[in-house]
Scaffold this motif. Structure first.
Motif, PDB file in Angstrom:
ATOM      1  N   LYS A 241     -10.753  -0.890   5.597  1.00 16.73           N
ATOM      2  CA  LYS A 241     -11.535   0.163   4.942  1.00 16.73           C
ATOM      3  C   LYS A 241     -11.538   1.490   5.690  1.00 16.73           C
ATOM      4  O   LYS A 241     -11.680   2.536   5.085  1.00 16.73           O
ATOM      5  CB  LYS A 241     -12.974  -0.300   4.696  1.00 16.73           C
ATOM      6  CG  LYS A 241     -13.830  -0.362   5.929  1.00 16.73           C
ATOM      7  CD  LYS A 241     -15.244  -0.763   5.595  1.00 16.73           C
ATOM      8  CE  LYS A 241     -16.056  -0.824   6.874  1.00 16.73           C
ATOM      9  NZ  LYS A 241     -17.407  -1.241   6.627  1.00 16.73           N
ATOM     10  N   ASP A 242     -11.360   1.488   7.011  1.00 12.58           N
ATOM     11  CA  ASP A 242     -11.374   2.737   7.777  1.00 12.58           C
ATOM     12  C   ASP A 242     -10.032   3.480   7.744  1.00 12.58           C
ATOM     13  O   ASP A 242      -9.929   4.595   8.223  1.00 12.58           O
ATOM     14  CB  ASP A 242     -11.788   2.479   9.222  1.00 12.58           C
ATOM     15  CG  ASP A 242     -10.814   1.565   9.950  1.00 12.58           C
ATOM     16  OD1 ASP A 242     -10.149   0.753   9.286  1.00 12.58           O
ATOM     17  OD2 ASP A 242     -10.732   1.672  11.186  1.00 12.58           O
ATOM     18  N   ARG A 243      -9.018   2.875   7.152  1.00  9.61           N
ATOM     19  CA  ARG A 243      -7.708   3.512   7.044  1.00  9.61           C
ATOM     20  C   ARG A 243      -7.626   4.283   5.725  1.00  9.61           C
ATOM     21  O   ARG A 243      -8.179   3.861   4.721  1.00  9.61           O
ATOM     22  CB  ARG A 243      -6.595   2.470   7.084  1.00  9.61           C
ATOM     23  CG  ARG A 243      -6.563   1.757   8.418  1.00  9.61           C
ATOM     24  CD  ARG A 243      -5.546   0.652   8.391  1.00  9.61           C
ATOM     25  NE  ARG A 243      -5.585  -0.040   9.658  1.00  9.61           N
ATOM     26  CZ  ARG A 243      -4.523  -0.231  10.415  1.00  9.61           C
ATOM     27  NH1 ARG A 243      -3.342   0.191  10.031  1.00  9.61           N
ATOM     28  NH2 ARG A 243      -4.638  -0.864  11.554  1.00  9.61           N
ATOM     29  N   THR A 244      -6.928   5.379   5.750  1.00 11.79           N
ATOM     30  CA  THR A 244      -6.786   6.185   4.528  1.00 11.79           C
ATOM     31  C   THR A 244      -5.504   5.786   3.805  1.00 11.79           C
ATOM     32  O   THR A 244      -4.525   6.536   3.773  1.00 11.79           O
ATOM     33  CB  THR A 244      -6.772   7.684   4.857  1.00 11.79           C
ATOM     34  OG1 THR A 244      -5.727   7.926   5.793  1.00 11.79           O
ATOM     35  CG2 THR A 244      -8.089   8.142   5.419  1.00 11.79           C
ATOM     36  N   ILE A 245      -5.521   4.579   3.251  1.00 14.07           N
ATOM     37  CA  ILE A 245      -4.373   4.084   2.498  1.00 14.07           C
ATOM     38  C   ILE A 245      -4.830   3.693   1.097  1.00 14.07           C
ATOM     39  O   ILE A 245      -6.008   3.443   0.864  1.00 14.07           O
ATOM     40  CB  ILE A 245      -3.701   2.874   3.193  1.00 14.07           C
ATOM     41  CG1 ILE A 245      -4.668   1.701   3.335  1.00 14.07           C
ATOM     42  CG2 ILE A 245      -3.115   3.273   4.532  1.00 14.07           C
ATOM     43  CD1 ILE A 245      -4.041   0.428   3.879  1.00 14.07           C
ATOM     44  N   ASN A 246      -3.886   3.652   0.182  1.00 14.69           N
ATOM     45  CA  ASN A 246      -4.153   3.227  -1.189  1.00 14.69           C
ATOM     46  C   ASN A 246      -3.603   1.812  -1.337  1.00 14.69           C
ATOM     47  O   ASN A 246      -2.395   1.617  -1.450  1.00 14.69           O
ATOM     48  CB  ASN A 246      -3.474   4.186  -2.168  1.00 14.69           C
ATOM     49  CG  ASN A 246      -3.717   3.809  -3.613  1.00 14.69           C
ATOM     50  OD1 ASN A 246      -4.500   2.925  -3.906  1.00 14.69           O
ATOM     51  ND2 ASN A 246      -3.028   4.489  -4.512  1.00 14.69           N
TER      52      ASN A 246
ATOM     53  N   PHE B 202       0.813  -1.211   0.000  1.00 15.87           N
ATOM     54  CA  PHE B 202       0.000   0.000   0.000  1.00 15.87           C
ATOM     55  C   PHE B 202       0.849   1.264   0.000  1.00 15.87           C
ATOM     56  O   PHE B 202       2.037   1.236   0.299  1.00 15.87           O
ATOM     57  CB  PHE B 202      -0.935   0.011   1.213  1.00 15.87           C
ATOM     58  CG  PHE B 202      -0.213   0.191   2.526  1.00 15.87           C
ATOM     59  CD1 PHE B 202      -0.109   1.443   3.106  1.00 15.87           C
ATOM     60  CD2 PHE B 202       0.356  -0.885   3.184  1.00 15.87           C
ATOM     61  CE1 PHE B 202       0.557   1.619   4.315  1.00 15.87           C
ATOM     62  CE2 PHE B 202       1.024  -0.727   4.390  1.00 15.87           C
ATOM     63  CZ  PHE B 202       1.124   0.543   4.959  1.00 15.87           C
ATOM     64  N   GLN B 203       0.181   2.376  -0.344  1.00 15.56           N
ATOM     65  CA  GLN B 203       0.743   3.718  -0.209  1.00 15.56           C
ATOM     66  C   GLN B 203       0.060   4.337   1.011  1.00 15.56           C
ATOM     67  O   GLN B 203      -1.123   4.076   1.256  1.00 15.56           O
ATOM     68  CB  GLN B 203       0.450   4.570  -1.445  1.00 15.56           C
ATOM     69  CG  GLN B 203       1.009   4.005  -2.740  1.00 15.56           C
ATOM     70  CD  GLN B 203       2.513   4.011  -2.792  1.00 15.56           C
ATOM     71  OE1 GLN B 203       3.152   4.987  -2.439  1.00 15.56           O
ATOM     72  NE2 GLN B 203       3.094   2.913  -3.226  1.00 15.56           N
ATOM     73  N   GLU B 204       0.761   5.149   1.769  1.00 13.30           N
ATOM     74  CA  GLU B 204       0.209   5.706   3.006  1.00 13.30           C
ATOM     75  C   GLU B 204      -0.925   6.703   2.777  1.00 13.30           C
ATOM     76  O   GLU B 204      -1.770   6.868   3.645  1.00 13.30           O
ATOM     77  CB  GLU B 204       1.309   6.350   3.839  1.00 13.30           C
ATOM     78  CG  GLU B 204       2.243   5.326   4.430  1.00 13.30           C
ATOM     79  CD  GLU B 204       3.246   5.930   5.388  1.00 13.30           C
ATOM     80  OE1 GLU B 204       3.751   7.037   5.128  1.00 13.30           O
ATOM     81  OE2 GLU B 204       3.505   5.276   6.402  1.00 13.30           O
ATOM     82  N   GLN B 205      -0.952   7.367   1.639  1.00 18.57           N
ATOM     83  CA  GLN B 205      -2.007   8.338   1.347  1.00 18.57           C
ATOM     84  C   GLN B 205      -2.923   7.760   0.274  1.00 18.57           C
ATOM     85  O   GLN B 205      -2.454   7.261  -0.747  1.00 18.57           O
ATOM     86  CB  GLN B 205      -1.412   9.657   0.856  1.00 18.57           C
ATOM     87  CG  GLN B 205      -0.473  10.315   1.848  1.00 18.57           C
ATOM     88  CD  GLN B 205      -1.185  10.707   3.130  1.00 18.57           C
ATOM     89  OE1 GLN B 205      -2.305  11.195   3.110  1.00 18.57           O
ATOM     90  NE2 GLN B 205      -0.528  10.468   4.257  1.00 18.57           N
ATOM     91  N   ALA B 206      -4.233   7.854   0.493  1.00 16.25           N
ATOM     92  CA  ALA B 206      -5.205   7.294  -0.445  1.00 16.25           C
ATOM     93  C   ALA B 206      -5.141   7.969  -1.809  1.00 16.25           C
ATOM     94  O   ALA B 206      -5.446   7.337  -2.822  1.00 16.25           O
ATOM     95  CB  ALA B 206      -6.610   7.414   0.135  1.00 16.25           C
ATOM     96  N   ASN B 207      -4.721   9.213  -1.864  1.00 12.31           N
ATOM     97  CA  ASN B 207      -4.685   9.930  -3.134  1.00 12.31           C
ATOM     98  C   ASN B 207      -3.309   9.886  -3.803  1.00 12.31           C
ATOM     99  O   ASN B 207      -3.085  10.544  -4.802  1.00 12.31           O
ATOM    100  CB  ASN B 207      -5.124  11.385  -2.939  1.00 12.31           C
ATOM    101  CG  ASN B 207      -4.240  12.130  -1.963  1.00 12.31           C
ATOM    102  OD1 ASN B 207      -3.367  11.557  -1.334  1.00 12.31           O
ATOM    103  ND2 ASN B 207      -4.490  13.424  -1.828  1.00 12.31           N
ATOM    104  N   GLU B 208      -2.383   9.100  -3.247  1.00 13.02           N
ATOM    105  CA  GLU B 208      -1.032   8.995  -3.786  1.00 13.02           C
ATOM    106  C   GLU B 208      -0.991   8.033  -4.966  1.00 13.02           C
ATOM    107  O   GLU B 208      -1.614   6.985  -4.948  1.00 13.02           O
ATOM    108  CB  GLU B 208      -0.088   8.442  -2.705  1.00 13.02           C
ATOM    109  CG  GLU B 208       1.050   9.349  -2.374  1.00 13.02           C
ATOM    110  CD  GLU B 208       1.942   8.736  -1.314  1.00 13.02           C
ATOM    111  OE1 GLU B 208       3.118   8.509  -1.611  1.00 13.02           O
ATOM    112  OE2 GLU B 208       1.457   8.498  -0.214  1.00 13.02           O
ATOM    113  N   VAL B 209      -0.236   8.399  -5.968  1.00  9.19           N
ATOM    114  CA  VAL B 209       0.001   7.510  -7.095  1.00  9.19           C
ATOM    115  C   VAL B 209       1.015   6.456  -6.639  1.00  9.19           C
ATOM    116  O   VAL B 209       2.014   6.796  -6.015  1.00  9.19           O
ATOM    117  CB  VAL B 209       0.555   8.298  -8.295  1.00  9.19           C
ATOM    118  CG1 VAL B 209       0.925   7.375  -9.442  1.00  9.19           C
ATOM    119  CG2 VAL B 209      -0.434   9.350  -8.741  1.00  9.19           C
TER     120      VAL B 209
END
Length: 69
Positions: free
Chosen positions: A38-43, A7-14
């Motif tokens: 699902k409650d975590r903001t990860i990508n 995963f990437q730490e930010q949901a909006n990160e490429v």
């Protein structure tokens, strides 16, 4: 079953390979892993089932720790 989640730490990160992190989650299926996270903001990039010899190899890593969710 143990799943390795890339995963990437930010949901909006490429997704960038150098910034990819991993966690291990115990769940019954890939869908269960997604529900647990699902409650975590990860990508989430990829979810891989880890078993048998692959699991034994991963357990040798000092960073191996299964997330308790």
């Amino acid at each position: 079953m143990i799943f390795k989640v890339y995963f990437q730490e930010q949901a909006n990160e490429v997704p960038v390979r150098e910034k990819t992190k991993t966690i291990y989650v115990e769940a019954g299926s890939e869908k269960d892993v997604r529900i647990k996270l699902k409650d975590r903001t990860i990508n989430i990039e990829y979810i891989q089932a880890v078993e048998n010899a692959h699991l034994e190899y991963e357990q040798l890593n000092e960073d191996f720790k299964v997330l308790e969710i």
